[in-house]
Design a protein around this motif. Structure first.
Motif, PDB file in Angstrom:
ATOM      1  N   GLY A  43       5.852  -0.702  -6.722  1.00  0.00           N
ATOM      2  CA  GLY A  43       4.460  -1.031  -6.424  1.00  0.00           C
ATOM      3  C   GLY A  43       4.171  -1.033  -4.932  1.00  0.00           C
ATOM      4  O   GLY A  43       3.180  -0.454  -4.468  1.00  0.00           O
ATOM      5  N   LEU A  44       5.043  -1.676  -4.149  1.00  0.00           N
ATOM      6  CA  LEU A  44       4.863  -1.706  -2.698  1.00  0.00           C
ATOM      7  C   LEU A  44       5.033  -0.328  -2.082  1.00  0.00           C
ATOM      8  O   LEU A  44       4.314   0.047  -1.149  1.00  0.00           O
ATOM      9  N   ILE A  45       5.988   0.436  -2.595  1.00  0.00           N
ATOM     10  CA  ILE A  45       6.204   1.788  -2.063  1.00  0.00           C
ATOM     11  C   ILE A  45       4.999   2.676  -2.348  1.00  0.00           C
ATOM     12  O   ILE A  45       4.567   3.464  -1.496  1.00  0.00           O
ATOM     13  N   GLU A  46       4.430   2.549  -3.536  1.00  0.00           N
ATOM     14  CA  GLU A  46       3.218   3.312  -3.867  1.00  0.00           C
ATOM     15  C   GLU A  46       2.052   2.887  -2.979  1.00  0.00           C
ATOM     16  O   GLU A  46       1.234   3.719  -2.565  1.00  0.00           O
ATOM     17  N   GLN A  47       1.981   1.584  -2.666  1.00  0.00           N
ATOM     18  CA  GLN A  47       0.932   1.111  -1.757  1.00  0.00           C
ATOM     19  C   GLN A  47       1.102   1.739  -0.380  1.00  0.00           C
ATOM     20  O   GLN A  47       0.124   2.181   0.244  1.00  0.00           O
TER      21      GLN A  47
ATOM     22  N   CYS B  36      -4.661   7.990  -0.116  1.00  0.00           N
ATOM     23  CA  CYS B  36      -4.970   8.184  -1.529  1.00  0.00           C
ATOM     24  C   CYS B  36      -4.774   6.858  -2.260  1.00  0.00           C
ATOM     25  O   CYS B  36      -4.086   5.974  -1.760  1.00  0.00           O
ATOM     26  N   ALA B  37      -5.374   6.738  -3.419  1.00  0.00           N
ATOM     27  CA  ALA B  37      -5.275   5.504  -4.184  1.00  0.00           C
ATOM     28  C   ALA B  37      -3.857   5.338  -4.714  1.00  0.00           C
ATOM     29  O   ALA B  37      -3.283   6.296  -5.252  1.00  0.00           O
ATOM     30  N   PRO B  38      -3.261   4.138  -4.552  1.00  0.00           N
ATOM     31  CA  PRO B  38      -1.905   3.918  -5.088  1.00  0.00           C
ATOM     32  C   PRO B  38      -1.831   4.271  -6.566  1.00  0.00           C
ATOM     33  O   PRO B  38      -2.724   3.939  -7.350  1.00  0.00           O
ATOM     34  N   GLY B  39      -0.792   4.996  -6.921  1.00  0.00           N
ATOM     35  CA  GLY B  39      -0.623   5.414  -8.301  1.00  0.00           C
ATOM     36  C   GLY B  39      -1.287   6.735  -8.616  1.00  0.00           C
ATOM     37  O   GLY B  39      -1.058   7.316  -9.673  1.00  0.00           O
TER      38      GLY B  39
ATOM     39  N   SER C  28      17.408   5.949   0.900  1.00  0.00           N
ATOM     40  CA  SER C  28      16.570   5.323  -0.118  1.00  0.00           C
ATOM     41  C   SER C  28      15.103   5.433   0.264  1.00  0.00           C
ATOM     42  O   SER C  28      14.760   5.318   1.452  1.00  0.00           O
ATOM     43  N   PRO C  29      14.201   5.642  -0.708  1.00  0.00           N
ATOM     44  CA  PRO C  29      12.771   5.557  -0.416  1.00  0.00           C
ATOM     45  C   PRO C  29      12.393   4.216   0.193  1.00  0.00           C
ATOM     46  O   PRO C  29      11.503   4.150   1.047  1.00  0.00           O
ATOM     47  N   LEU C  30      13.103   3.133  -0.216  1.00  0.00           N
ATOM     48  CA  LEU C  30      12.813   1.808   0.338  1.00  0.00           C
ATOM     49  C   LEU C  30      13.137   1.764   1.829  1.00  0.00           C
ATOM     50  O   LEU C  30      12.396   1.159   2.608  1.00  0.00           O
ATOM     51  N   ARG C  31      14.211   2.429   2.216  1.00  0.00           N
ATOM     52  CA  ARG C  31      14.567   2.449   3.637  1.00  0.00           C
ATOM     53  C   ARG C  31      13.485   3.160   4.452  1.00  0.00           C
ATOM     54  O   ARG C  31      13.073   2.659   5.513  1.00  0.00           O
TER      55      ARG C  31
ATOM     56  N   GLY D 284       0.799  -7.592   6.659  1.00  0.00           N
ATOM     57  CA  GLY D 284       1.830  -8.573   6.363  1.00  0.00           C
ATOM     58  C   GLY D 284       2.480  -8.332   5.022  1.00  0.00           C
ATOM     59  O   GLY D 284       3.692  -8.511   4.850  1.00  0.00           O
ATOM     60  N   GLN D 285       1.695  -7.880   4.044  1.00  0.00           N
ATOM     61  CA  GLN D 285       2.238  -7.591   2.708  1.00  0.00           C
ATOM     62  C   GLN D 285       3.171  -6.384   2.753  1.00  0.00           C
ATOM     63  O   GLN D 285       4.239  -6.382   2.129  1.00  0.00           O
ATOM     64  N   LEU D 286       2.777  -5.352   3.499  1.00  0.00           N
ATOM     65  CA  LEU D 286       3.616  -4.153   3.593  1.00  0.00           C
ATOM     66  C   LEU D 286       4.938  -4.440   4.300  1.00  0.00           C
ATOM     67  O   LEU D 286       5.944  -3.785   4.032  1.00  0.00           O
ATOM     68  N   LEU D 287       4.942  -5.446   5.180  1.00  0.00           N
ATOM     69  CA  LEU D 287       6.178  -5.797   5.863  1.00  0.00           C
ATOM     70  C   LEU D 287       7.221  -6.359   4.908  1.00  0.00           C
ATOM     71  O   LEU D 287       8.400  -6.475   5.272  1.00  0.00           O
ATOM     72  N   ALA D 288       6.806  -6.706   3.688  1.00  0.00           N
ATOM     73  CA  ALA D 288       7.787  -7.125   2.682  1.00  0.00           C
ATOM     74  C   ALA D 288       8.786  -6.003   2.413  1.00  0.00           C
ATOM     75  O   ALA D 288       9.942  -6.265   2.048  1.00  0.00           O
ATOM     76  N   LEU D 289       8.373  -4.760   2.581  1.00  0.00           N
ATOM     77  CA  LEU D 289       9.296  -3.630   2.418  1.00  0.00           C
ATOM     78  C   LEU D 289      10.473  -3.749   3.382  1.00  0.00           C
ATOM     79  O   LEU D 289      11.628  -3.512   3.015  1.00  0.00           O
TER      80      LEU D 289
END
Length: 436
Positions: A186-190, A198-201, A234-237, A270-275
């Motif tokens: 979810g966060l990666i799509e955001q 583009c809209a997430p998802g 990793s995509p997360l990285r 701040g939310q994206l920094l959770a990644l």
């Protein structure tokens, strides 16, 4: 005679009114103990992204903003913000009774920085605020050897430990590296939505050929070579790095139209920094990795505390016997791996768990208690808020940086500030460094 009696009576009344406040203050100072030493492990200040713009542009629809310095360099604003923090440290610890409010600190100050532009310049900025009228010696830590405090030199680590680190990381994510992606999809799509507008998802790789899409990045964890303990893809990285680049744009003070191309509000940032927080926790807080990276730094921190308590020179200590404050200027990874080693956690109001903000620091304090002739260690994390950095806000008693007291597992008590005895801290740290 009558007037003298009235004056004397008035003075007595004023003394009685003043005395309880003084006694309470003295009792509070006594209960906290006498501050003897402070060790500040700080991250460098605001820097530009470490990747060239051309490498970043393949991840986004639009070009990334231009920075005033080469990739990975401290910016002039970053140095200014470090000066503000240096001034706050001086004021704060003068009020705590450790330092004089003014005057040179050469005889009781030691500053060591990693031998890179962003860390050395951060140290200079910090000293411009902390000791502005005096020439402070800043030592550059080497890349290898016993004084390589920040370099994460794991070149001497055996293949067996590298394999164990790989297993330890995989054991945290269910034995499947792709779960780091699916668990945070979810966060990666955001993030993908911000990058490609583009809209997430609803983002599709086919819409923008020639661009790199996060979810298409390979995922693997392999034992590393040389100075690299693990090789992680990793995509997360990737998402973690790009999220921090947005954060750097914000605290650098760029117009909001340039911060993630105007597509995020500060709260979403701040939310994206959770990644970044999630990736760090998974990779650097894992004990085997944290031990390989941070053991040398941990041993030097402990030796410096013990030297101050024993008043005897310790070969592993940073600074001399009479040092009152030690500044160690390194990187977020130094704070993250030391925190992982000691199982330290903190929380600030505006970011996910365990943030390592630019200019933020993990601080250790050593206090002496005359009752019982004992020493105690406490820890806290301090950082300017994102808004304070963005506004280059002056820090003072009424406008202090954000702080969070830290509980040290296996050591801290329930007393406010969570202090623990120096001997128990030494036991907990030694056990973390040498579990067998």
């Amino acid at each position: 005679m009558k007037n003298r009696f009235r004056v004397g009576r008035l003075c007595s009344m004023l003394m009685l009114a003043w005395l309880p406040a003084f006694v309470l203050h003295a009792e509070a100072a006594s209960s906290q103990g006498e501050l003897r030493l402070v060790i500040v492990l700080s991250r460098h200040g605001v820097r530009s992204p470490t990747s060239e713009p051309a490498r970043l542009n393949v991840y986004s629809r639009d070009a990334w903003p231009v920075w005033p310095v080469p990739p990975g360099y401290l910016t002039p604003r970053g140095k200014q913000l470090m000066t503000i923090m240096g001034r706050w440290y001086r004021t704060h610890y003068a009020q705590a009774g450790l330092l004089p409010a003014t005057g040179c600190m050469a005889s009781s100050l030691d500053v060591v920085a990693d031998d890179e532009q962003r860390t050395m310049e951060s140290a200079r900025g910090l000293m411009d605020g902390f000791d502005p009228q005096c020439a402070v010696t800043i030592s550059a830590a080497p890349r290898k050897g016993a004084d390589a405090l920040f370099a994460h030199d794991v070149s001497g680590v055996s293949d067996a430990i590298r394999t164990q680190a790989q297993a330890a990381l995989l054991g945290r994510i269910g034995g499947d590296v792709t779960r780091m992606t699916t668990a945070n999809a979810g966060l990666i799509e955001q993030m993908q939505g911000v990058l490609m507008d583009c809209a997430p998802g609803q983002c599709s790789a086919g819409k923008t050929p020639g661009k790199k899409w996060l979810m298409d990045q390979p995922a693997s964890v392999e034992p590393g070579e040389g100075d690299e303990l693990l090789t992680i893809k990793s995509p997360l990285r990737s998402a973690s790095t790009l999220a921090e680049d947005f954060y750097l744009e914000y605290v650098e003070g760029m117009p909001m139209s340039s911060v993630a191309w105007g597509r995020v509000a500060p709260t979403q940032l701040g939310q994206l920094l959770a990644l970044h927080s999630i990736y760090t926790d998974t990779t650097l807080h894992t004990p085997v990795a944290a031990r390989a990276y941070a053991s040398l730094l941990a041993i030097r921190v402990l030796a410096t505390l013990q030297q101050a308590a024993d008043s005897m020179q310790n070969a592993n200590a940073v600074g001399g016997v009479h040092t009152k404050i030690v500044f160690l200027i390194g990187h977020d990874t130094n704070i993250e791996t030391l925190a992982g080693l000691l199982k330290l956690h903190w929380l600030l109001p505006e970011q996910p768990a365990d943030p390592t903000s630019v200019g933020g620091a993990l601080v250790f304090e050593l206090r002496y208690h005359r009752d019982g002739n004992r020493y105690e260690v406490s820890a806290y994390y301090v950082s300017q808020s994102m808004q304070q950095m963005r506004a280059s806000a002056v820090l003072d008693v009424a406008h202090a940086p954000l702080t969070a007291p830290i509980f040290i597992p296996g050591c801290s008590t329930s007393v406010p500030g969570y202090p623990c005895s120096l001997s128990q801290f030494a036991t907990a740290l030694t056990q973390a460094v040498r579990p067998n």
